[in-house]
Design an enzyme around this catalytic site. Structure first.
Site, PDB file in Angstrom:
ATOM      1  N   CYS A   2       0.805  -1.217   0.000  1.00  0.00           N
ATOM      2  CA  CYS A   2       0.000   0.000   0.000  1.00  0.00           C
ATOM      3  C   CYS A   2       0.844   1.275   0.000  1.00  0.00           C
ATOM      4  O   CYS A   2       1.654   1.485   0.887  1.00  0.00           O
ATOM      5  CB  CYS A   2      -0.956   0.062   1.185  1.00  0.00           C
ATOM      6  SG  CYS A   2      -2.202  -1.190   1.159  1.00  0.00           S
ATOM      7  N   ARG A  27       6.699  -0.838  -3.991  1.00  0.00           N
ATOM      8  CA  ARG A  27       6.303  -1.413  -2.704  1.00  0.00           C
ATOM      9  C   ARG A  27       5.411  -2.644  -2.882  1.00  0.00           C
ATOM     10  O   ARG A  27       5.246  -3.415  -1.954  1.00  0.00           O
ATOM     11  CB  ARG A  27       5.537  -0.358  -1.878  1.00  0.00           C
ATOM     12  CG  ARG A  27       6.371   0.837  -1.524  1.00  0.00           C
ATOM     13  CD  ARG A  27       5.495   1.979  -1.073  1.00  0.00           C
ATOM     14  NE  ARG A  27       4.895   1.748   0.232  1.00  0.00           N
ATOM     15  CZ  ARG A  27       5.428   2.118   1.377  1.00  0.00           C
ATOM     16  NH1 ARG A  27       6.578   2.743   1.402  1.00  0.00           N
ATOM     17  NH2 ARG A  27       4.807   1.887   2.521  1.00  0.00           N
ATOM     18  N   TRP A  73      -2.439  -3.181  -1.743  1.00  0.00           N
ATOM     19  CA  TRP A  73      -1.996  -4.577  -1.673  1.00  0.00           C
ATOM     20  C   TRP A  73      -3.048  -5.263  -0.798  1.00  0.00           C
ATOM     21  O   TRP A  73      -3.153  -4.989   0.403  1.00  0.00           O
ATOM     22  CB  TRP A  73      -0.606  -4.653  -1.044  1.00  0.00           C
ATOM     23  CG  TRP A  73      -0.012  -6.016  -1.062  1.00  0.00           C
ATOM     24  CD1 TRP A  73       0.688  -6.591  -2.086  1.00  0.00           C
ATOM     25  CD2 TRP A  73      -0.037  -6.986  -0.013  1.00  0.00           C
ATOM     26  NE1 TRP A  73       1.090  -7.854  -1.730  1.00  0.00           N
ATOM     27  CE2 TRP A  73       0.660  -8.126  -0.464  1.00  0.00           C
ATOM     28  CE3 TRP A  73      -0.581  -7.003   1.277  1.00  0.00           C
ATOM     29  CZ2 TRP A  73       0.825  -9.271   0.317  1.00  0.00           C
ATOM     30  CZ3 TRP A  73      -0.411  -8.137   2.053  1.00  0.00           C
ATOM     31  CH2 TRP A  73       0.280  -9.251   1.560  1.00  0.00           C
ATOM     32  N   ASN A  97      -3.430   3.135   4.534  1.00  0.00           N
ATOM     33  CA  ASN A  97      -2.408   2.079   4.583  1.00  0.00           C
ATOM     34  C   ASN A  97      -2.435   1.540   6.005  1.00  0.00           C
ATOM     35  O   ASN A  97      -2.434   2.306   6.966  1.00  0.00           O
ATOM     36  CB  ASN A  97      -1.033   2.701   4.256  1.00  0.00           C
ATOM     37  CG  ASN A  97       0.093   1.688   4.354  1.00  0.00           C
ATOM     38  OD1 ASN A  97      -0.144   0.494   4.511  1.00  0.00           O
ATOM     39  ND2 ASN A  97       1.319   2.167   4.264  1.00  0.00           N
ATOM     40  N   GLY A  98      -2.483   0.213   6.147  1.00  0.00           N
ATOM     41  CA  GLY A  98      -2.530  -0.386   7.482  1.00  0.00           C
ATOM     42  C   GLY A  98      -3.699  -1.343   7.586  1.00  0.00           C
ATOM     43  O   GLY A  98      -4.310  -1.700   6.569  1.00  0.00           O
ATOM     44  N   GLU A 456      18.642 -18.710   2.235  1.00  0.00           N
ATOM     45  CA  GLU A 456      18.401 -17.521   1.412  1.00  0.00           C
ATOM     46  C   GLU A 456      18.319 -17.891  -0.075  1.00  0.00           C
ATOM     47  O   GLU A 456      17.450 -17.400  -0.798  1.00  0.00           O
ATOM     48  CB  GLU A 456      19.504 -16.477   1.657  1.00  0.00           C
ATOM     49  CG  GLU A 456      19.457 -15.252   0.757  1.00  0.00           C
ATOM     50  CD  GLU A 456      18.200 -14.395   0.901  1.00  0.00           C
ATOM     51  OE1 GLU A 456      17.404 -14.618   1.827  1.00  0.00           O
ATOM     52  OE2 GLU A 456      18.006 -13.498   0.054  1.00  0.00           O
ATOM     53  N   LYS A 460      15.015 -17.066  -2.355  1.00  0.00           N
ATOM     54  CA  LYS A 460      15.102 -16.275  -3.588  1.00  0.00           C
ATOM     55  C   LYS A 460      14.456 -17.028  -4.746  1.00  0.00           C
ATOM     56  O   LYS A 460      13.670 -16.486  -5.502  1.00  0.00           O
ATOM     57  CB  LYS A 460      16.580 -16.008  -3.867  1.00  0.00           C
ATOM     58  CG  LYS A 460      16.943 -14.763  -4.517  1.00  0.00           C
ATOM     59  CD  LYS A 460      16.972 -13.514  -3.653  1.00  0.00           C
ATOM     60  CE  LYS A 460      15.937 -13.387  -2.601  1.00  0.00           C
ATOM     61  NZ  LYS A 460      16.036 -12.333  -1.685  1.00  0.00           N
ATOM     62  N   GLU A 463      10.469 -17.386  -4.332  1.00  0.00           N
ATOM     63  CA  GLU A 463       9.634 -16.190  -4.404  1.00  0.00           C
ATOM     64  C   GLU A 463       9.495 -15.663  -5.823  1.00  0.00           C
ATOM     65  O   GLU A 463       8.452 -15.134  -6.179  1.00  0.00           O
ATOM     66  CB  GLU A 463      10.091 -15.095  -3.431  1.00  0.00           C
ATOM     67  CG  GLU A 463      11.390 -14.440  -3.757  1.00  0.00           C
ATOM     68  CD  GLU A 463      11.801 -13.383  -2.729  1.00  0.00           C
ATOM     69  OE1 GLU A 463      10.946 -12.634  -2.273  1.00  0.00           O
ATOM     70  OE2 GLU A 463      13.000 -13.317  -2.415  1.00  0.00           O
ATOM     71  N   HIS A 479      16.730 -37.874   8.216  1.00  0.00           N
ATOM     72  CA  HIS A 479      15.729 -37.981   9.282  1.00  0.00           C
ATOM     73  C   HIS A 479      14.323 -37.779   8.746  1.00  0.00           C
ATOM     74  O   HIS A 479      13.403 -37.477   9.517  1.00  0.00           O
ATOM     75  CB  HIS A 479      16.068 -36.996  10.401  1.00  0.00           C
ATOM     76  CG  HIS A 479      17.404 -37.282  11.001  1.00  0.00           C
ATOM     77  ND1 HIS A 479      17.617 -38.334  11.850  1.00  0.00           N
ATOM     78  CD2 HIS A 479      18.607 -36.688  10.821  1.00  0.00           C
ATOM     79  CE1 HIS A 479      18.899 -38.368  12.191  1.00  0.00           C
ATOM     80  NE2 HIS A 479      19.522 -37.381  11.565  1.00  0.00           N
ATOM     81  N   LYS A 577       6.945  -5.123  -1.475  1.00  0.00           N
ATOM     82  CA  LYS A 577       8.321  -4.766  -1.132  1.00  0.00           C
ATOM     83  C   LYS A 577       8.430  -4.340   0.326  1.00  0.00           C
ATOM     84  O   LYS A 577       9.392  -4.634   0.995  1.00  0.00           O
ATOM     85  CB  LYS A 577       8.782  -3.636  -2.050  1.00  0.00           C
ATOM     86  CG  LYS A 577      10.232  -3.201  -1.842  1.00  0.00           C
ATOM     87  CD  LYS A 577      11.183  -4.248  -2.351  1.00  0.00           C
ATOM     88  CE  LYS A 577      12.632  -3.922  -2.072  1.00  0.00           C
ATOM     89  NZ  LYS A 577      13.472  -5.131  -2.095  1.00  0.00           N
TER      90      LYS A 577
HETATM   91  C1  F6R Z   1      12.794 -11.434   0.129  1.00  0.00           C
HETATM   92  C2  F6R Z   1      12.484 -10.162   0.736  1.00  0.00           C
HETATM   93  C3  F6R Z   1      11.754 -10.166   2.017  1.00  0.00           C
HETATM   94  C4  F6R Z   1      12.265  -9.021   2.931  1.00  0.00           C
HETATM   95  C5  F6R Z   1      11.395  -8.937   4.195  1.00  0.00           C
HETATM   96  C6  F6R Z   1      11.910  -7.883   5.146  1.00  0.00           C
HETATM   97  O1  F6R Z   1      13.488 -11.268  -1.065  1.00  0.00           O
HETATM   98  O2  F6R Z   1      12.790  -9.125   0.204  1.00  0.00           O
HETATM   99  O3  F6R Z   1      11.826 -11.392   2.649  1.00  0.00           O
HETATM  100  O4  F6R Z   1      13.602  -9.300   3.248  1.00  0.00           O
HETATM  101  O5  F6R Z   1      10.082  -8.644   3.836  1.00  0.00           O
HETATM  102  O6  F6R Z   1      11.898  -6.621   4.557  1.00  0.00           O
HETATM  103  P1  F6R Z   1      12.739  -5.441   5.145  1.00  0.00           P
HETATM  104  O7  F6R Z   1      14.174  -5.781   4.947  1.00  0.00           O
HETATM  105  O8  F6R Z   1      12.315  -4.242   4.376  1.00  0.00           O
HETATM  106  O9  F6R Z   1      12.409  -5.345   6.603  1.00  0.00           O
END
Ligand code: F6R
Length: 582
Positions: A2, A27, A73, A97-98, A456, A460, A463, A479, A577
């Protein structure tokens, strides 16, 4: 997640709203809308979809001077036209937003007062409630003060009132909102990227601030008192948000890592500045909090801090932090990691840490963000704006800073890794991904630090490519999970730590024996028998920075898989984002 924009001033408000919404696009959103005064009436245009689709529905002859806009969003109700913001009830039109957590109770109350609802959203209820209060008191300041004790949850609101042609009303609790100031125009936005092309002067709204904003003036109240807000000047460069010839922001951002990492190394080691970083060696316990990839950086940080400083480190998911029994004490350190600095769960974790008088060190990308402001000390990673939803350069820089913190009191010097990163950029990833693109499940394995990296790498990949992937500590496969390994199942194994390489290699042999297609990401100082893999991505050895070097290869691997699958790489479905709700 949002984005809010508002404009009142001498210029074309619609142009400012659309530009602002485009700046907030990164975002994450699924619907978009604007509302503005035209011939003394409020006109609303909104729909599911992208901003450029909305632009097609806008009459270019509309030249308003005041309006509000929103990228939504979806949380309550599917993405569609009715649920999109702005919402309008009675005399009130607003964007939000919220999340208003008690919206169902409020809705019931409003239904008794003859309000009807069209959408499934909490925002329409908030809008109706504001209308209901405003009808009684005819005073928006009073109304926005009253909602502080009625709305449970978080909100940033931008409000227009019928027949009040010159003012935008704003307030916030828990969600970010800033006000950009020019002499004859004001811009309200969720973050600085949306105001920077209009002004560098801005103020940050704190929780429960209420503002009345018009072209020439603004007044901010808190607790019924008019307050003087400090006007800040944004003096950093925000690179123009462009792909610079790359197919996707994600690829551009991966390619920015080389310069960013090496500039940071040069800054600290060429100038002998490591000791300018906070000294974390004085703490008895360290907690690291973050979400998603930020949490994953904490895992790598744990490895380095425990290894070099011999201090126990507890890495906590910020989203779990407030609901678990905590043992944080007054003299502990909490390191909060966040690219956006606005992640709702991480903000809450920081607040809890502060309540317990722990020291908070933020490792943040976004200047003056909420977490940066709440922290006792901040390290800005200076990654520049990150547009792709999947974080890449911020992850690497966060990891780098955690390594630097662990090494701060040592005499270690780390050299530039420009050559090594270029080697990784230059591999032919299309060759590695052939076996990954048409598969449904992929496993990532590693031990110790390599397990943390596999977490990680795995995140990646899933997602952005929508392939189901799991990461496992390699020794855990036997296991249970090894039952899922079948002929052709892709397994990506990470081996950068020589001390435990043999153990991981044994686990690779176990999956290979069951038919797995094995891709190894390994440091080139480790001997690996050709028999045990199908592909190998060789990482140039570096004593301290193998996590960064190997993660770049996995970021590229994920990128090319998603590209081959024609996924929306920069804006993966359902993701945002900046995750500003719990
Ligand atoms: C994955 C990704 C998310 C952010 C998470 C935290 O690629 O970008 O997992 O790492 O949402 O976001 P921030 O760093 O903005 O607190």
């Amino acid at each position: 997640m949002c984005g809010i924009i508002g404009y009142v001033g001498k210029n074309n408000a619609l142009k400012a709203l659309i530009n602002g919404l485009k700046a907030l696009e990164y975002r994450g959103y699924d619907s978009v809308g604007v509302a503005y005064f035209l011939n003394d009436k409020i006109k609303i245009i909104k729909d599911k979809g992208r901003i450029n689709e909305l632009e097609n529905n806008i009459d270019i002859n509309d030249l308003p001077n005041i309006g509000i806009g929103h990228t939504r969003w979806a949380t309550h109700g599917v993405p569609n036209k009715i649920n999109a913001h702005p919402h309008s009830v009675g005399n009130i039109t607003l964007v939000h937003n919220g999340i208003i957590e008690n919206y169902l109770e409020l809705k019931e109350e409003l239904i008794k007062h003859d309000y009807n609802f069209k959408s499934d959203t909490d925002t329409e209820v908030a809008c109706a409630y504001i209308d209901y209060l405003y009808k009684n008191n005819n005073d928006m300041l009073k109304t926005l003060h009253e909602i502080q004790n009625i709305f449970i949850g978080s909100y940033a609101l931008c409000i227009l009132i019928n027949n009040d042609f010159n003012n935008i009303y704003i307030t916030k609790k828990g969600s970010p909102l800033i006000l950009g100031i020019n002499t004859d125009e004001k811009i309200i936005a969720s973050d600085i990227s949306a105001i920077i092309s209009y002004t560098k002067n801005y103020i940050i709204l704190e929780d429960n601030d209420i503002g009345i904003i018009n072209r020439d003036n603004y007044k901010i109240y808190n607790n019924n008192k008019l307050i003087n807000k400090e006007i800040l000047t944004f003096d950093k460069n925000i690179d123009s948000i462009s792909k610079d010839g790359y197919d996707h922001f994600m690829l551009k951002e991966i390619y920015e890592e080389n310069e960013l990492i090496n500039n940071t190394l040069n800054h600290y080691f060429n100038n002998n500045l490591l000791s300018s970083l906070p000294d974390i060696s004085k703490y008895k316990s360290i907690y690291i909090v973050g979400c998603g990839s930020a949490y994953n950086t904490g895992l790598v940080g744990k490895y380095y801090i425990e290894k070099y400083l011999n201090i126990p480190v507890y890495v906590e998911l910020a989203s779990e932090f407030r609901y678990k029994k905590l043992f944080i004490k007054e003299n502990d350190l909490v390191i909060a990691i966040s690219q956006s600095g606005e992640t709702a769960d991480t903000i809450e974790a920081v607040k809890i840490a502060k309540e317990r008088n722990a020291k908070v060190l933020g490792i943040i990308n976004t200047y003056q963000s909420t977490i940066a402001r709440l922290s006792d000390e901040v390290i800005y990673i200076n990654a520049g704006i990150e547009v792709a939803v999947a974080t890449t350069k911020a992850y690497s820089l966060q990891v780098l800073y955690l390594i630097l913190l662990a090494l701060r009191n040592s005499n270690i010097v780390i050299n530039n890794i420009d050559k090594e990163i270029n080697t990784i950029y230059n591999y032919d990833y299309k060759k590695y991904i052939k076996h990954l693109v048409n598969t449904e499940h992929i496993f990532f394995i590693g031990r110790g630090i390599d397990y943390y990296l596999s977490v990680e790498g795995c995140l990646k990949l899933k997602e952005i490519s929508y392939i189901h992937a799991e990461s496992y500590a390699a020794g855990e496969l036997k296991h249970g999970t090894i039952s899922l390994i079948d002929k052709g199942t892709p397994v990506i194994a990470i081996i950068t730590d020589n001390d435990i390489a043999k153990k991981t290699i044994s686990n690779i042999k176990e999956v290979k024996a069951r038919g797995a297609h094995v891709i190894i990401v390994a440091s080139d100082n480790i001997n690996i028998d050709k028999e045990i893999y199908d592909e190998i991505i060789s990482i140039p050895y570096n004593k301290y920075l193998l996590p960064i070097l190997s993660i770049i290869s996995m970021q590229l691997l994920s990128y090319y898989v998603a590209k081959e699958k024609k996924c929306d790489i920069d804006k993966p479905r359902n993701l945002a984002k900046s995750v500003t709700v719990e």
